[in-house]
Design a protein around this motif. Structure first.
Motif, PDB file in Angstrom:
ATOM      1  N   PHE A   1       0.821  -1.213   0.000  1.00 41.20           N
ATOM      2  CA  PHE A   1       0.000   0.000   0.000  1.00 41.20           C
ATOM      3  C   PHE A   1       0.853   1.260   0.000  1.00 41.20           C
ATOM      4  CE2 PHE A   1      -3.334  -2.950   1.518  1.00 41.20           C
ATOM      5  CZ  PHE A   1      -4.340  -2.593   0.633  1.00 41.20           C
ATOM      6  N   PHE A   2       2.029   1.192   0.620  1.00 42.59           N
ATOM      7  CA  PHE A   2       2.953   2.322   0.617  1.00 42.59           C
ATOM      8  C   PHE A   2       3.367   2.661  -0.817  1.00 42.59           C
ATOM      9  CE2 PHE A   2       7.359   3.754   2.410  1.00 42.59           C
ATOM     10  CZ  PHE A   2       7.075   5.048   2.029  1.00 42.59           C
ATOM     11  N   THR A   3       3.804   1.651  -1.571  1.00 44.02           N
ATOM     12  CA  THR A   3       4.234   1.905  -2.944  1.00 44.02           C
ATOM     13  C   THR A   3       3.063   2.328  -3.829  1.00 44.02           C
ATOM     14  OG1 THR A   3       3.986  -0.479  -3.396  1.00 44.02           O
ATOM     15  CG2 THR A   3       6.182   0.314  -2.827  1.00 44.02           C
ATOM     16  N   MET A   4       1.889   1.766  -3.606  1.00 47.02           N
ATOM     17  CA  MET A   4       0.717   2.182  -4.378  1.00 47.02           C
ATOM     18  C   MET A   4       0.391   3.643  -4.121  1.00 47.02           C
ATOM     19  SD  MET A   4      -1.846  -1.093  -3.993  1.00 47.02           S
ATOM     20  CE  MET A   4      -3.198  -0.104  -4.640  1.00 47.02           C
ATOM     21  N   THR A   5       0.475   4.058  -2.865  1.00 47.53           N
ATOM     22  CA  THR A   5       0.193   5.456  -2.518  1.00 47.53           C
ATOM     23  C   THR A   5       1.158   6.393  -3.215  1.00 47.53           C
ATOM     24  OG1 THR A   5      -0.671   4.792  -0.352  1.00 47.53           O
ATOM     25  CG2 THR A   5      -0.009   7.090  -0.612  1.00 47.53           C
ATOM     26  N   VAL A   6       2.444   6.046  -3.184  1.00 51.59           N
ATOM     27  CA  VAL A   6       3.453   6.890  -3.841  1.00 51.59           C
ATOM     28  C   VAL A   6       3.207   6.951  -5.342  1.00 51.59           C
ATOM     29  CG1 VAL A   6       5.910   7.065  -4.376  1.00 51.59           C
ATOM     30  CG2 VAL A   6       5.183   6.534  -2.047  1.00 51.59           C
ATOM     31  N   GLY A   7       2.856   5.812  -5.956  1.00 46.55           N
ATOM     32  CA  GLY A   7       2.582   5.809  -7.384  1.00 46.55           C
ATOM     33  C   GLY A   7       1.386   6.672  -7.756  1.00 46.55           C
ATOM     34  N   ILE A   8       0.337   6.620  -6.933  1.00 44.45           N
ATOM     35  CA  ILE A   8      -0.855   7.437  -7.190  1.00 44.45           C
ATOM     36  C   ILE A   8      -0.532   8.926  -7.068  1.00 44.45           C
ATOM     37  CG2 ILE A   8      -3.142   8.043  -6.290  1.00 44.45           C
ATOM     38  CD1 ILE A   8      -3.463   5.086  -5.515  1.00 44.45           C
ATOM     39  N   ILE A   9       0.241   9.280  -6.039  1.00 41.98           N
ATOM     40  CA  ILE A   9       0.599  10.695  -5.849  1.00 41.98           C
ATOM     41  C   ILE A   9       1.448  11.201  -7.009  1.00 41.98           C
ATOM     42  CG2 ILE A   9       1.831  12.316  -4.353  1.00 41.98           C
ATOM     43  CD1 ILE A   9       1.088  10.563  -1.987  1.00 41.98           C
ATOM     44  N   CYS A  10       2.376  10.358  -7.490  1.00 44.55           N
ATOM     45  CA  CYS A  10       3.181  10.753  -8.648  1.00 44.55           C
ATOM     46  C   CYS A  10       2.305  10.918  -9.890  1.00 44.55           C
ATOM     47  CB  CYS A  10       4.270   9.713  -8.912  1.00 44.55           C
ATOM     48  SG  CYS A  10       5.604   9.697  -7.692  1.00 44.55           S
ATOM     49  N   ALA A  11       1.286  10.070 -10.034  1.00 45.92           N
ATOM     50  CA  ALA A  11       0.425  10.131 -11.220  1.00 45.92           C
ATOM     51  C   ALA A  11      -0.384  11.410 -11.285  1.00 45.92           C
ATOM     52  CB  ALA A  11      -0.507   8.923 -11.244  1.00 45.92           C
ATOM     53  N   ILE A  12      -0.769  11.966 -10.139  1.00 44.61           N
ATOM     54  CA  ILE A  12      -1.551  13.206 -10.160  1.00 44.61           C
ATOM     55  C   ILE A  12      -0.658  14.438 -10.216  1.00 44.61           C
ATOM     56  CG2 ILE A  12      -3.453  12.135  -8.924  1.00 44.61           C
ATOM     57  CD1 ILE A  12      -2.518  13.479  -6.390  1.00 44.61           C
TER      58      ILE A  12
END
Length: 229
Positions: free
Chosen positions: A101-112
């Motif tokens: 979930f940590f890596t998913m959160t970082v990926g989502i933040i980078c995407a926006i």
């Protein structure tokens, strides 16, 4: 509920991005994934393949969200499906799930496009992991060991080893008893703290003399728990 739906719908706006922007966001996500992977390796037991996956996963999440071109609901559904792949084939620990979930959160933040926020979140969560690891938060007593002793069924296990425990241990507690070998033997589990680690062999030898030289296992609590998984 209406306010939540309206907020989601407001994010489903078509956005445009260039390939250069996408590569920059994905590249930063990979760098942050490398930092997360390093934290994972340094803060406990690790798997080589899982550590490598943590580097790639933020970029994949970022690219998936960019590929759906602003459809927030669809992107989260796809990313959520990807995150379950590991745990369908292999039981994951709570620590592994947390890093997923940590890596998913970082990926989502980078995407926006919130790259400074992604850096801040990565540094903050990694710092928490480091502090918890080096302070041994909620860790078991390192001096405590599990002792497993097998005895024949004709011996009374209630106080058979008490005199030995009094001489060699600071504290001892019977945790569980179970039958083995088609009910012809008992396996007794104790939680003990030895007075002196150097006397462990003498301690085990005296138990072997008492239980007829049957199996005796003595080890760290976390090691024995891992063997049972």
């Amino acid at each position: 509920m209406e306010s939540i739906l309206s907020a989601i719908q407001s994010t489903n706006v078509e956005t445009t991005f260039t390939i250069a922007d996408a590569l920059m966001d994905a590249g930063l996500a990979a760098i942050l994934g490398l930092i997360i992977s390093f934290t994972y390796i340094k803060t406990g037991k690790n798997s080589k393949n899982f550590a490598r996956t943590l580097i790639i996963l933020p970029s994949l999440v970022c690219l998936v969200m960019l590929a759906v071109n602003g459809n927030f609901g669809t992107s989260l559904a796809v990313v959520g499906a990807f995150s379950l792949v590991r745990f369908r084939s292999l039981q994951g620990s709570s620590r592994d799930i947390g890093f997923i979930f940590f890596t998913m959160t970082v990926g989502i933040i980078c995407a926006i496009g919130e790259l400074p926020l992604a850096l801040l979140v990565t540094a903050f969560i990694c710092a928490i992991h480091m502090v918890l690891y080096y302070t041994n938060f909620a860790a078991n007593d390192v001096d405590e060991k599990d002792l497993r002793v097998t005895i024949p069924e004709n011996l009374d296990y209630s106080d058979i080893f008490d005199d030995i425990f009094e001489r060699y241990t600071k504290s001892y507690k019977q945790v569980a008893v179970k039958t083995t070998n088609m009910g012809s033997m008992y396996e007794i589990n104790y939680r003990i703290k030895l007075n002196d680690e150097k006397q462990e062999k003498s301690f085990i030898d005296e138990i072997r003399m008492r239980n007829g030289n049957l199996t005796v296992v003595c080890g760290r609590c976390d090691m024995n728990e891992a063997e049972e998984l």
